[in-house]
Design a protein around this motif. Structure first.
Motif, PDB file in Angstrom:
ATOM      1  N   ASN A 131      -1.994  -8.947 -12.839  1.00 13.79           N
ATOM      2  CA  ASN A 131      -1.007  -7.895 -13.094  1.00 13.79           C
ATOM      3  C   ASN A 131      -0.072  -7.823 -11.894  1.00 13.79           C
ATOM      4  OD1 ASN A 131       0.372  -5.374 -13.286  1.00 13.79           O
ATOM      5  ND2 ASN A 131      -1.193  -4.622 -14.682  1.00 13.79           N
ATOM      6  N   ASN A 132       1.108  -8.417 -12.039  1.00 13.31           N
ATOM      7  CA  ASN A 132       2.051  -8.496 -10.924  1.00 13.31           C
ATOM      8  C   ASN A 132       2.489  -7.117 -10.426  1.00 13.31           C
ATOM      9  OD1 ASN A 132       2.753 -11.500 -10.524  1.00 13.31           O
ATOM     10  ND2 ASN A 132       2.877 -11.236 -12.742  1.00 13.31           N
ATOM     11  N   LYS A 133       2.575  -6.171 -11.332  1.00 13.12           N
ATOM     12  CA  LYS A 133       3.003  -4.822 -10.946  1.00 13.12           C
ATOM     13  C   LYS A 133       1.993  -4.199  -9.990  1.00 13.12           C
ATOM     14  CE  LYS A 133       4.413  -0.348 -12.837  1.00 13.12           C
ATOM     15  NZ  LYS A 133       4.614   0.460 -14.069  1.00 13.12           N
ATOM     16  N   LYS A 134       0.708  -4.405 -10.280  1.00 11.38           N
ATOM     17  CA  LYS A 134      -0.324  -3.846  -9.408  1.00 11.38           C
ATOM     18  C   LYS A 134      -0.344  -4.540  -8.046  1.00 11.38           C
ATOM     19  CE  LYS A 134      -3.382  -2.116 -13.033  1.00 11.38           C
ATOM     20  NZ  LYS A 134      -4.739  -2.168 -13.624  1.00 11.38           N
ATOM     21  N   VAL A 135      -0.038  -5.831  -8.034  1.00 13.24           N
ATOM     22  CA  VAL A 135       0.047  -6.554  -6.763  1.00 13.24           C
ATOM     23  C   VAL A 135       1.195  -6.010  -5.926  1.00 13.24           C
ATOM     24  CG1 VAL A 135       0.483  -8.793  -5.678  1.00 13.24           C
ATOM     25  CG2 VAL A 135      -1.017  -8.656  -7.666  1.00 13.24           C
ATOM     26  N   ASP A 136       2.343  -5.776  -6.583  1.00 13.22           N
ATOM     27  CA  ASP A 136       3.496  -5.222  -5.873  1.00 13.22           C
ATOM     28  C   ASP A 136       3.190  -3.840  -5.303  1.00 13.22           C
ATOM     29  OD1 ASP A 136       4.946  -7.479  -6.438  1.00 13.22           O
ATOM     30  OD2 ASP A 136       5.937  -6.640  -8.205  1.00 13.22           O
ATOM     31  N   GLU A 137       2.467  -3.026  -6.086  1.00 12.21           N
ATOM     32  CA  GLU A 137       2.101  -1.694  -5.624  1.00 12.21           C
ATOM     33  C   GLU A 137       1.159  -1.765  -4.422  1.00 12.21           C
ATOM     34  OE1 GLU A 137       0.425   0.212  -8.994  1.00 12.21           O
ATOM     35  OE2 GLU A 137       2.352   0.562 -10.003  1.00 12.21           O
ATOM     36  N   LYS A 138       0.261  -2.749  -4.446  1.00 11.02           N
ATOM     37  CA  LYS A 138      -0.695  -2.913  -3.354  1.00 11.02           C
ATOM     38  C   LYS A 138      -0.007  -3.331  -2.054  1.00 11.02           C
ATOM     39  CE  LYS A 138      -5.237  -5.004  -2.506  1.00 11.02           C
ATOM     40  NZ  LYS A 138      -5.930  -3.687  -2.461  1.00 11.02           N
ATOM     41  N   LEU A 139       1.082  -4.083  -2.191  1.00  9.55           N
ATOM     42  CA  LEU A 139       1.786  -4.607  -1.012  1.00  9.55           C
ATOM     43  C   LEU A 139       2.987  -3.756  -0.595  1.00  9.55           C
ATOM     44  CD1 LEU A 139       1.835  -8.411  -1.933  1.00  9.55           C
ATOM     45  CD2 LEU A 139       0.375  -7.312  -0.224  1.00  9.55           C
ATOM     46  N   ARG A 140       3.335  -2.761  -1.380  1.00  8.95           N
ATOM     47  CA  ARG A 140       4.597  -2.034  -1.186  1.00  8.95           C
ATOM     48  C   ARG A 140       4.734  -1.427   0.204  1.00  8.95           C
ATOM     49  NH1 ARG A 140       8.762   0.015  -4.048  1.00  8.95           N
ATOM     50  NH2 ARG A 140       9.662   2.000  -3.384  1.00  8.95           N
ATOM     51  N   TYR A 141       3.671  -0.851   0.744  1.00  7.68           N
ATOM     52  CA  TYR A 141       3.775  -0.134   2.019  1.00  7.68           C
ATOM     53  C   TYR A 141       3.135  -0.893   3.187  1.00  7.68           C
ATOM     54  CZ  TYR A 141       5.136   3.629  -1.097  1.00  7.68           C
ATOM     55  OH  TYR A 141       5.779   4.377  -2.053  1.00  7.68           O
ATOM     56  N   LYS A 142       2.901  -2.191   2.991  1.00 10.50           N
ATOM     57  CA  LYS A 142       2.339  -2.994   4.076  1.00 10.50           C
ATOM     58  C   LYS A 142       3.441  -3.329   5.083  1.00 10.50           C
ATOM     59  CE  LYS A 142      -1.631  -3.073   2.074  1.00 10.50           C
ATOM     60  NZ  LYS A 142      -2.750  -2.247   2.599  1.00 10.50           N
ATOM     61  N   GLY A 143       3.087  -3.316   6.354  1.00  3.74           N
ATOM     62  CA  GLY A 143       4.052  -3.604   7.410  1.00  3.74           C
ATOM     63  C   GLY A 143       4.785  -2.375   7.901  1.00  3.74           C
ATOM     64  N   TYR A 144       4.511  -1.214   7.289  1.00  3.01           N
ATOM     65  CA  TYR A 144       5.186   0.022   7.704  1.00  3.01           C
ATOM     66  C   TYR A 144       4.275   0.845   8.614  1.00  3.01           C
ATOM     67  CZ  TYR A 144       8.781  -0.731   4.179  1.00  3.01           C
ATOM     68  OH  TYR A 144       9.816  -1.245   3.449  1.00  3.01           O
ATOM     69  N   ARG A 145       4.905   1.567   9.506  1.00  2.00           N
ATOM     70  CA  ARG A 145       4.213   2.542  10.347  1.00  2.00           C
ATOM     71  C   ARG A 145       5.106   3.764  10.469  1.00  2.00           C
ATOM     72  NH1 ARG A 145       1.824   0.876  16.008  1.00  2.00           N
ATOM     73  NH2 ARG A 145      -0.019   0.546  14.695  1.00  2.00           N
ATOM     74  N   VAL A 146       4.500   4.932  10.411  1.00  2.00           N
ATOM     75  CA  VAL A 146       5.261   6.189  10.547  1.00  2.00           C
ATOM     76  C   VAL A 146       4.607   7.026  11.644  1.00  2.00           C
ATOM     77  CG1 VAL A 146       6.020   8.300   9.421  1.00  2.00           C
ATOM     78  CG2 VAL A 146       5.960   6.166   8.124  1.00  2.00           C
ATOM     79  N   LEU A 147       5.384   7.333  12.676  1.00  2.00           N
ATOM     80  CA  LEU A 147       4.928   8.196  13.763  1.00  2.00           C
ATOM     81  C   LEU A 147       5.720   9.499  13.706  1.00  2.00           C
ATOM     82  CD1 LEU A 147       4.794   5.624  16.721  1.00  2.00           C
ATOM     83  CD2 LEU A 147       2.920   6.337  15.228  1.00  2.00           C
ATOM     84  N   VAL A 148       5.029  10.603  13.818  1.00  2.00           N
ATOM     85  CA  VAL A 148       5.671  11.920  13.751  1.00  2.00           C
ATOM     86  C   VAL A 148       5.447  12.663  15.056  1.00  2.00           C
ATOM     87  CG1 VAL A 148       5.774  14.132  12.547  1.00  2.00           C
ATOM     88  CG2 VAL A 148       5.364  12.032  11.256  1.00  2.00           C
ATOM     89  N   SER A 149       6.517  13.236  15.593  1.00  2.00           N
ATOM     90  CA  SER A 149       6.421  13.985  16.845  1.00  2.00           C
ATOM     91  C   SER A 149       7.346  15.194  16.803  1.00  2.00           C
ATOM     92  CB  SER A 149       6.801  13.089  18.036  1.00  2.00           C
ATOM     93  OG  SER A 149       6.823  13.839  19.248  1.00  2.00           O
ATOM     94  N   ASN A 150       6.943  16.255  17.477  1.00  2.00           N
ATOM     95  CA  ASN A 150       7.811  17.423  17.602  1.00  2.00           C
ATOM     96  C   ASN A 150       8.569  17.410  18.927  1.00  2.00           C
ATOM     97  OD1 ASN A 150       5.469  17.873  19.135  1.00  2.00           O
ATOM     98  ND2 ASN A 150       5.766  20.090  19.063  1.00  2.00           N
ATOM     99  N   GLU A 151       8.360  16.351  19.734  1.00  2.00           N
ATOM    100  CA  GLU A 151       9.012  16.277  21.043  1.00  2.00           C
ATOM    101  C   GLU A 151       9.813  14.992  21.230  1.00  2.00           C
ATOM    102  OE1 GLU A 151       6.254  16.844  24.177  1.00  2.00           O
ATOM    103  OE2 GLU A 151       5.681  18.870  23.570  1.00  2.00           O
ATOM    104  N   ILE A 152       9.259  13.849  20.834  1.00  2.00           N
ATOM    105  CA  ILE A 152       9.908  12.563  21.077  1.00  2.00           C
ATOM    106  C   ILE A 152      10.894  12.265  19.953  1.00  2.00           C
ATOM    107  CG2 ILE A 152       9.557  10.120  21.564  1.00  2.00           C
ATOM    108  CD1 ILE A 152       6.681  10.760  22.317  1.00  2.00           C
ATOM    109  N   SER A 153      12.179  12.286  20.284  1.00  2.00           N
ATOM    110  CA  SER A 153      13.219  12.086  19.272  1.00  2.00           C
ATOM    111  C   SER A 153      13.691  10.636  19.193  1.00  2.00           C
ATOM    112  CB  SER A 153      14.418  12.991  19.566  1.00  2.00           C
ATOM    113  OG  SER A 153      14.948  12.709  20.856  1.00  2.00           O
ATOM    114  N   ASP A 154      13.300   9.816  20.169  1.00  2.00           N
ATOM    115  CA  ASP A 154      13.721   8.421  20.211  1.00  2.00           C
ATOM    116  C   ASP A 154      12.620   7.533  19.635  1.00  2.00           C
ATOM    117  OD1 ASP A 154      13.740   5.662  21.967  1.00  2.00           O
ATOM    118  OD2 ASP A 154      15.757   6.384  21.526  1.00  2.00           O
ATOM    119  N   ALA A 155      12.968   6.687  18.657  1.00  2.00           N
ATOM    120  CA  ALA A 155      11.983   5.860  17.969  1.00  2.00           C
ATOM    121  C   ALA A 155      11.313   4.865  18.902  1.00  2.00           C
ATOM    122  CB  ALA A 155      12.642   5.130  16.798  1.00  2.00           C
TER     123      ALA A 155
END
Length: 240
Positions: A131-155
């Motif tokens: 099922n290609n759709k399920k493979v795409d869903e499994k890989l969709r968010y790979k390679g991403y990272r999200v960091l959240v801070s209330n002080e550091i505004s520079d990525a």
């Protein structure tokens, strides 16, 4: 500084990534220092100041904080994960062809992305398709990272701060795993003292190396010297 999980379905993290996914393929968004595509979103976060049971939130009990959501995309990591998944799928296909049993991990992946192929011939052996759709869903968010801070505004600064914090975690991992300090039983006190002393020396040297790398990076910004790509001290020492 928080490292958000990108695999939670329907989460705000995935919503933020979806909004910026196309922009994170723009080479103008790729930072030469971290070697990652990056974007920062400023979000006003409304939250309950002091949650009280059985009381509905009101304007008087809510506060607003400014949060910086730093989204990163590493194409190499995404490609590496994709290649790894394709190899696992290929192994499953090979075992199905040879009618060999699957191990626990292979069975789990098989149930997740394979399905029976439609056939009108009852004499035809059961076959499975991907099922290609399920493979795409499994890989969709790979390679991403999200960091959240209330002080550091520079990525970039947020990325470097997280890398530094990870070094502390890696040191504890060294103590627990590589040196076996998670176990109290040792041959004698001298052996335990030896382990701790070796780790003390190794950590001290690592701190000196990282301090010099940071100083060199800061000096490069003030001159025309080639900039040093921010990397782990182990990788830098290995390269040297």
């Amino acid at each position: 500084l928080f490292n958000m999980k990108c695999g939670v379905k329907g989460s705000l993290t995935q919503e933020v990534i979806d909004e910026e996914m196309s922009n994170l393929r723009d080479l103008n968004k790729r930072d030469w220092y971290t070697e990652a595509f990056q974007i920062t979103k400023k979000i006003e976060w409304s939250y309950e100041r002091q949650p009280a049971p059985r009381k509905r939130p009101s304007k008087n009990t809510r506060d607003v904080a400014t949060l910086y959501w730093h989204i990163y995309f590493d194409k190499q990591i995404a490609e590496k994960v994709t290649q790894g998944l394709f190899e696992r799928i290929g192994k499953i296909q090979e075992k199905l062809h040879k009618k060999e049993s699957l191990d626990e991990n292979e069975q789990s992946l098989f149930e997740e992305i394979f399905e029976k192929a439609e056939s009108t011939d009852e004499d035809t052996p059961v076959s499975y398709i991907i099922n290609n759709k399920k493979v795409d869903e499994k890989l969709r968010y790979k390679g991403y990272r999200v960091l959240v801070s209330n002080e550091i505004s520079d990525a970039r600064k947020a990325w470097c701060a997280y890398q530094e914090r990870w070094k502390v975690e890696d040191t504890f991992k060294t103590l627990k795993s590589r040196l076996g300090c998670s176990r109290n039983r040792v041959s004698d006190n001298e052996s335990l003292n030896g382990k701790i002393f070796v780790q003390f020396l190794a950590t001290s040297i690592a701190m000196v190396v990282r301090a010099r790398l940071k100083k060199y990076s800061e000096e490069c910004r003030k001159s025309d010297e080639p900039a040093l790509i921010y990397d782990s001290d182990g990788t830098v020492l290995g390269t040297l």
